[in-house]
Design an enzyme around this catalytic site. Structure first.
Site, PDB file in Angstrom:
ATOM      1  N   LYS A 263       0.854  -1.193   0.000  1.00 15.71           N
ATOM      2  CA  LYS A 263       0.000   0.000   0.000  1.00 15.71           C
ATOM      3  C   LYS A 263       0.885   1.236   0.000  1.00 15.71           C
ATOM      4  O   LYS A 263       2.036   1.194   0.464  1.00 15.71           O
ATOM      5  CB  LYS A 263      -0.905   0.025   1.234  1.00 15.71           C
ATOM      6  CG  LYS A 263      -2.178   0.841   1.047  1.00 15.71           C
ATOM      7  CD  LYS A 263      -3.182   0.127   0.178  1.00 15.71           C
ATOM      8  CE  LYS A 263      -4.501   0.881   0.088  1.00 15.71           C
ATOM      9  NZ  LYS A 263      -5.523   0.118  -0.650  1.00 15.71           N
ATOM     10  N   GLY A 264       0.350   2.326  -0.498  1.00 17.09           N
ATOM     11  CA  GLY A 264       1.112   3.570  -0.520  1.00 17.09           C
ATOM     12  C   GLY A 264       0.221   4.763  -0.239  1.00 17.09           C
ATOM     13  O   GLY A 264      -1.008   4.676  -0.290  1.00 17.09           O
TER      14      GLY A 264
END
Length: 428
Positions: A117-118
């Site tokens: 995830k970012g």
């Protein structure tokens, strides 16, 4: 959070937040993992965390700095996969938890990805289109050392979209010196995006919701549904349920809650939101109510499709729904889970309910590698089949072991992840 958890040195007890929720979920599933429990610490420690500075030149000539993250939680089953969000409340704890839920989600629906995830801590509404592009490109360059078509494939999430992915793909491709269409999913069709990807998450929520309703004796035609969040997930889900004859009696967004006992006109509401940016002011509503009253609306199906930790011990007692479909990631805390279980509310967990997006992202990735693209009908049929199969597997295990759907989904997913970890072994 349980006291036995070791808090990572880069998080304080105050910052444990969503990561603490995830850790508690892992604790609840550990007794069901048998001999694989010896590997459970693998699930409690992200493989890699990258924190980056994202400087950009503003339109007025000043320089602004934003903090960005890319977390790769586990890649035992394949490359990392997970979205990128732009939001003013993004934290490391949140991105860690979201990456871990992606690990579970991908394994639960059995697509060959790990979890990642970012995000960037920024309010995108404060940036011009040019500033958004410069920020996206700089962020992509900063995390470029760990992403790639066979390493980690970002996708859209909160406040990011096809255009964001186009900028990310182009930036990565320019740095690599060749066009790399498979580095992101959720791209525009003209750049190798997949038909059906835009609606995929909402469609998955709808498909799984219909499966759950059928098993609970709830008829979709005429069912009362309340939706929190009216972006891509909530809006698409509401549209599909309305087309099937359900009554969308309440919709809440970041501004207000609109209600209509006879069912809101969803196409008109979507058009209103596209023009005005919010459900506020919609003339087709009977009334607007205070945000906290939303949870007490009597309905057959409640769909939280906004952000995490929305249903808590403080409001779970108010809920008068038969089924909760988690369109958002991590919208229900463990304490609320227990309260709702005691009330007899069926919760279809996020790791199954909203997995339609990553499923069609997988289809997009496969199409990019083969340079052969499928029809939208074919994609929707494949999505529907995979989501139904995944839900059926989770439902059967929940009944066999007399556990919640969330625990069953975690048992299936964690078993798959840890089996991969065990057979791969440790290197060196």
């Amino acid at each position: 959070m349980s006291q036995r958890h070791e808090i990572p040195s880069y998080l304080t007890p105050k910052e444990i937040g969503p990561w603490g929720v995830y850790l508690e979920q892992v604790d609840r599933v550990t007794p069901h993992l048998g001999s694989l429990a010896r590997w459970v610490e693998t699930l409690k420690r992200p493989k890699r965390i990258l924190i980056v500075d994202v400087p950009i030149e503003r339109d007025d000539g000043t320089v602004a700095h934003f903090e960005g993250y890319r977390v790769q939680h586990n890649m035992s089953r394949g490359p990392g996969k997970g979205g990128v969000r732009f939001h003013q409340d993004v934290t490391l704890s949140e991105v860690m938890a979201l990456s871990a839920w992606m690990t579970v989600k991908n394994a639960a629906v059995n697509v060959p990805y790990g979890g990642a995830k970012g995000g960037i801590r920024v309010d995108p509404k404060t940036l011009s289109q040019g500033e958004l592009q410069r920020m996206t490109r700089r962020y992509t360059s900063e995390i470029g050392i760990i992403i790639g078509p066979t390493k980690d494939i970002p996708a859209p999430d909160v406040n990011t979209n096809e255009q964001t992915m186009a900028w990310m793909m182009d930036t990565y491709s320019m740095n690599e010196g060749s066009t790399c269409s498979g580095v992101v999913t959720g791209k525009p069709i003209s750049l190798g995006g997949s038909l059906g990807r835009h609606d995929a998450t909402g469609r998955g929520v709808y498909v799984v919701g219909c499966e759950a309703a059928a098993r609970c004796g709830v008829q979709i035609a005429g069912a009362r549904i309340a939706v929190q969040g009216f972006g891509n997930v909530g809006g698409v889900t509401a549209r599909l349920f309305a087309q099937a004859g359900a009554k969308i009696v309440a919709v809440q967004d970041h501004v207000t809650t609109v209600v209509h006992e006879g069912g809101l006109d969803i196409p008109s509401l979507l058009a209103h939101v596209a023009e005005c940016g919010s459900v506020a002011g919609f003339k087709g509503a009977e009334e607007c109510i205070a945000r906290e009253r939303f949870w007490g609306i009597e309905c057959d199906i409640l769909i939280p499709a906004a952000l995490e930790q929305q249903i808590t011990a403080a409001n779970a007692h108010q809920i008068r729904a038969k089924i909760i479909l988690e369109g958002a990631n991590g919208p229900t805390t463990p304490a609320a889970d227990d309260i709702l279980h005691d009330k007899g509310v069926l919760i279809v967990p996020d790791v199954i309910a909203n997995a339609g997006g990553v499923t069609v992202s997988y289809f997009e990735w496969v199409q990019d590698f083969s340079s052969f693209f499928w029809s939208e009908d074919d994609i929707n049929a494949r999505l529907t089949r995979l989501m139904k199969d995944a839900f059926t597997t989770v439902w059967q295990l929940a009944n066999d072991k007399d556990v919640s759907l969330r625990t069953a989904a975690f048992i299936i997913a964690c078993t798959r992840v840890l089996q991969a970890r065990e057979v791969r072994g440790l290197y060196p």
